[in-house]
Design an enzyme around this catalytic site. Sequence first.
Site, mmCIF file in Angstrom:
data_model
loop_
_atom_site.group_PDB
_atom_site.id
_atom_site.type_symbol
_atom_site.label_atom_id
_atom_site.label_comp_id
_atom_site.label_asym_id
_atom_site.label_seq_id
_atom_site.Cartn_x
_atom_site.Cartn_y
_atom_site.Cartn_z
ATOM 1 N N CYS A 187 34.918 -47.321 0.099
ATOM 2 C CA CYS A 187 35.403 -46.054 0.677
ATOM 3 C C CYS A 187 34.806 -45.841 2.071
ATOM 4 O O CYS A 187 35.504 -45.407 2.991
ATOM 5 C CB CYS A 187 35.039 -44.877 -0.226
ATOM 6 S SG CYS A 187 35.767 -44.957 -1.870
ATOM 7 N N CYS A 229 30.582 -44.902 -2.817
ATOM 8 C CA CYS A 229 31.520 -46.033 -2.845
ATOM 9 C C CYS A 229 31.486 -46.815 -1.531
ATOM 10 O O CYS A 229 31.912 -46.304 -0.487
ATOM 11 C CB CYS A 229 32.924 -45.498 -3.125
ATOM 12 S SG CYS A 229 34.239 -46.706 -2.916
#
Length: 140
Positions: A35, A32
Site C-alpha cells: 500500500c 501494508c
Amino acid sequence: MSIYHECKSSQNLKNLIQNNNVVVVKLGATWCGPCKAIKPEFDSLAKRTVENLKQLGENRPSIVFLSIDIDDICLDNGMKWGDYLNCSGVPMFLIFSHGKTKNTFMGGDMNPIMDCIDECLHQFLNTTPISSVWVKQKDK
C-alpha cells in the site's frame, strides 16, 4: 482543488458515489508495505486525471479519488472501513461509475485500474477509449 476527498462516514461515501460520474477508492493500511509502495503512483494517477479533465471545461465528468485506511472506523456505523466495504486484502481498489460498482481490483498493478477509469470516462463522453488519453499520460 483537492485530489482526495475526505470520507468519514458510509453516508458520505454513498453521497460521493451517487453525485459523481466516477469514484475511485483505494483501500489500504498503514502497516501494508505494498500500500505504501503504490501510494505515489496512485497520487500521480489522481493528479493527472483531474488535471487532464480540467481541459474539458464545464462539460467534464466528475471524478473523485479516495484513499481509505481499512482499520479506520466509519463514523456513522462504528465498523472498520475494511469490514464495511468487504475488503478481502490490500491494496484493493473499488471503482464506481454512475452510482454502481464498476469493478474491483486487488494488488498493486495500476494498469487495469487506469483502463477501467479510462473506460468509465469515455462512457460518460460517449467516445471510444483511445489508449487512456485521460489517465495514462505520464507526468512531465
